[in-house]
Design a protein around this motif. Structure first.
Motif, PDB file in Angstrom:
ATOM      1  N   UNK A  68       0.762  -1.163   0.000  1.00  0.00           N
ATOM      2  CA  UNK A  68       0.002  -0.100  -0.034  1.00  0.00           C
ATOM      3  C   UNK A  68       0.843   1.250   0.041  1.00  0.00           C
ATOM      4  N   UNK A  69       0.289   2.356   0.413  1.00  0.00           N
ATOM      5  CA  UNK A  69       0.952   3.718   0.208  1.00  0.00           C
ATOM      6  C   UNK A  69       1.913   3.742   1.332  1.00  0.00           C
ATOM      7  N   UNK A  70       2.929   4.537   1.184  1.00  0.00           N
ATOM      8  CA  UNK A  70       4.209   4.890   2.036  1.00  0.00           C
ATOM      9  C   UNK A  70       3.324   6.231   2.734  1.00  0.00           C
ATOM     10  N   UNK A  71       3.790   6.286   4.116  1.00  0.00           N
ATOM     11  CA  UNK A  71       4.991   5.491   4.801  1.00  0.00           C
ATOM     12  C   UNK A  71       4.313   4.279   5.616  1.00  0.00           C
ATOM     13  N   UNK A  72       4.704   3.028   5.484  1.00  0.00           N
ATOM     14  CA  UNK A  72       3.999   1.998   5.991  1.00  0.00           C
ATOM     15  C   UNK A  72       4.631   1.349   7.255  1.00  0.00           C
ATOM     16  N   UNK A  73       3.965   0.752   8.295  1.00  0.00           N
ATOM     17  CA  UNK A  73       4.741   0.155   9.212  1.00  0.00           C
ATOM     18  C   UNK A  73       5.900  -0.863   8.747  1.00  0.00           C
ATOM     19  N   UNK A 132      17.376  -0.539   9.391  1.00  0.00           N
ATOM     20  CA  UNK A 132      16.167  -0.382   9.142  1.00  0.00           C
ATOM     21  C   UNK A 132      15.917   0.993   9.437  1.00  0.00           C
ATOM     22  N   UNK A 133      16.150   1.447  10.824  1.00  0.00           N
ATOM     23  CA  UNK A 133      15.536   2.701  11.282  1.00  0.00           C
ATOM     24  C   UNK A 133      15.947   3.880  10.144  1.00  0.00           C
ATOM     25  N   UNK A 134      17.309   3.834   9.918  1.00  0.00           N
ATOM     26  CA  UNK A 134      17.958   4.740   9.141  1.00  0.00           C
ATOM     27  C   UNK A 134      17.474   4.739   7.390  1.00  0.00           C
ATOM     28  N   UNK A 135      17.059   3.552   6.935  1.00  0.00           N
ATOM     29  CA  UNK A 135      16.680   3.283   5.677  1.00  0.00           C
ATOM     30  C   UNK A 135      15.441   3.096   5.506  1.00  0.00           C
ATOM     31  N   UNK A 136      14.413   3.206   6.327  1.00  0.00           N
ATOM     32  CA  UNK A 136      13.093   2.806   6.279  1.00  0.00           C
ATOM     33  C   UNK A 136      12.504   3.349   5.074  1.00  0.00           C
ATOM     34  N   UNK A 137      12.793   4.808   5.117  1.00  0.00           N
ATOM     35  CA  UNK A 137      11.988   5.702   3.753  1.00  0.00           C
ATOM     36  C   UNK A 137      12.552   5.171   2.558  1.00  0.00           C
ATOM     37  N   UNK A 138      13.702   4.450   2.560  1.00  0.00           N
ATOM     38  CA  UNK A 138      14.071   3.835   1.099  1.00  0.00           C
ATOM     39  C   UNK A 138      13.093   2.976   0.470  1.00  0.00           C
ATOM     40  N   UNK A 139      12.606   2.296   1.327  1.00  0.00           N
ATOM     41  CA  UNK A 139      11.591   1.322   0.965  1.00  0.00           C
ATOM     42  C   UNK A 139      10.018   1.576   1.289  1.00  0.00           C
ATOM     43  N   UNK A 140       9.734   2.824   1.547  1.00  0.00           N
ATOM     44  CA  UNK A 140       8.402   3.182   1.675  1.00  0.00           C
ATOM     45  C   UNK A 140       7.955   3.012   3.376  1.00  0.00           C
ATOM     46  N   UNK A 141       9.159   2.722   4.141  1.00  0.00           N
ATOM     47  CA  UNK A 141       8.561   2.220   5.505  1.00  0.00           C
ATOM     48  C   UNK A 141       8.551   3.677   6.428  1.00  0.00           C
ATOM     49  N   UNK A 142       7.910   3.537   7.551  1.00  0.00           N
ATOM     50  CA  UNK A 142       7.690   4.426   8.728  1.00  0.00           C
ATOM     51  C   UNK A 142       8.672   4.165   9.658  1.00  0.00           C
ATOM     52  N   UNK A 143       9.937   4.685   9.933  1.00  0.00           N
ATOM     53  CA  UNK A 143      10.715   4.450  10.850  1.00  0.00           C
ATOM     54  C   UNK A 143      10.278   4.505  12.249  1.00  0.00           C
ATOM     55  N   UNK A 144       9.252   5.161  12.598  1.00  0.00           N
ATOM     56  CA  UNK A 144       8.521   5.474  13.716  1.00  0.00           C
ATOM     57  C   UNK A 144       7.718   4.284  14.211  1.00  0.00           C
ATOM     58  N   UNK A 145       7.362   3.361  12.985  1.00  0.00           N
ATOM     59  CA  UNK A 145       6.642   2.035  13.369  1.00  0.00           C
ATOM     60  C   UNK A 145       7.324   1.077  13.075  1.00  0.00           C
ATOM     61  N   UNK A 146       8.295   0.608  13.729  1.00  0.00           N
ATOM     62  CA  UNK A 146       9.131  -0.734  13.583  1.00  0.00           C
ATOM     63  C   UNK A 146       8.806  -1.692  14.670  1.00  0.00           C
ATOM     64  N   UNK A 147       8.449  -2.932  14.135  1.00  0.00           N
ATOM     65  CA  UNK A 147       8.275  -3.891  15.350  1.00  0.00           C
ATOM     66  C   UNK A 147       8.913  -5.114  14.571  1.00  0.00           C
ATOM     67  N   UNK A 148       8.932  -6.354  15.521  1.00  0.00           N
ATOM     68  CA  UNK A 148       9.866  -7.438  15.086  1.00  0.00           C
ATOM     69  C   UNK A 148       9.254  -8.686  15.568  1.00  0.00           C
ATOM     70  N   UNK A 149       9.485  -9.648  15.023  1.00  0.00           N
ATOM     71  CA  UNK A 149       9.098 -11.207  15.430  1.00  0.00           C
ATOM     72  C   UNK A 149      10.078 -12.034  14.928  1.00  0.00           C
TER      73      UNK A 149
END
Length: 290
Positions: A68-73, A132-149
């Protein structure tokens, strides 16, 4: 009478408890399925493969941009394999289960023991979060919404990430860089691992086992941690999960163990092939929605 080596376990019983490939008769079939479904996912989904997040040969990751649209989790996935087996490429299928929730999915690699020790392996996983925090925007991600599993040993690494003092590790990272996490049938107390057959490869000392046991290092503050565990796992996996949840709750931290009936050590992570599965929906509603 056999000598006890950990709790009520003698050596044979402790080794058997942590030997998942022997406990699950069709374990090899699941491992083949992981690889084939992952190859299909990479062929069918948009992805950036083997992106370096550090200088070492094991420090790479695969990015599956959000549909979907950026910025994404952004959701990181950490593979298992008892820290000495498997690869991110075996788990590309998790993107199929999580992309429909609107997240970008990042599957990370780390150098396997014995090419590195546990301390370095954990450091690499922490470094991947910084990338990931520093480069999230390069793939449409939102660095303020990082999660992990992560699954199994990956669940251990998830808990280690949640216990990290991020500004101390990297001054450029916020304390809450990871907003929520999910450890899937994970390992949070490494003392029985040190005492069982796995230590022939891992070479954990008592000090390294305690330093890298999340059950002994709950963070001062944290976002939610959810700990699904298969109902068909052995008692040690249930103890590991329940003990970490109790350690967190004692500190007033948000943590919940979720026991999932009819799933064993290999079938539980295979749930992430399907966005409609219970595990995929759990991550979508409890982790990605934050």
């Amino acid at each position: 009478m056999a000598t006890r080596v950990f709790r009520d376990y003698d050596q044979q019983a402790l080794d058997a408890e942590y030997n998942n490939r022997q406990k699950v008769k069709d374990a090899a079939d699941y491992l083949e399925r992981y690889a084939s479904e992952s190859a299909r996912a990479r062929a069918e989904l948009a992805c950036r493969l083997d992106v370096a997040y550090g200088p070492g040969p094991g420090e790479t990751l695969d990015v599956f941009p959000a549909p979907g649209p950026a910025p994404a989790p952004v959701h990181l996935f950490i593979h298992g394999g008892y820290w000495h087996r498997l690869d991110k490429a075996d788990f590309s299928f998790v993107a199929r289960g999580l992309l429909p929730a609107g997240a970008a999915v990042v599957a990370i690699n780390y150098a396997l023991i014995p090419t590195v020790d546990m301390d370095e392996l954990v450091r690499q996983c922490r470094a991947s979060v910084g990338w990931v925090y520093r480069n999230a925007a390069s793939f449409g991600g939102d660095r303020a919404r990082i999660s992990v599993s992560g699954h199994s040993a990956g669940g251990h690494l998830v808990a280690m990430l949640m216990s990290t003092d991020w500004p101390a590790f990297d001054a450029g990272l916020p304390a809450d860089v990871i907003k929520a996490a999910c450890g899937i049938s994970g390992l949070y107390d490494l003392e029985p691992i040190r005492l069982c057959y796995l230590n022939d490869i891992l070479k954990l000392t008592p000090e390294a086992a305690r330093l890298n046991s999340p059950v002994h290092h709950p963070p001062k503050r944290s976002g939610p941690l959810v700990l699904p565990v298969g109902g068909l796992e052995g008692p040690e996996y249930h103890r590991q999960t329940d003990d970490l949840a109790a350690a967190w709750r004692t500190r007033g931290l948000p943590c919940e163990a979720v026991h999932m009936p009819w799933l064993h050590h290999f079938s539980i992570v295979a749930e992430l092939e399907d966005p409609k599965s219970e595990l995929s929906r759990l991550i979508a509603t409890r982790i990605l929605s934050l």
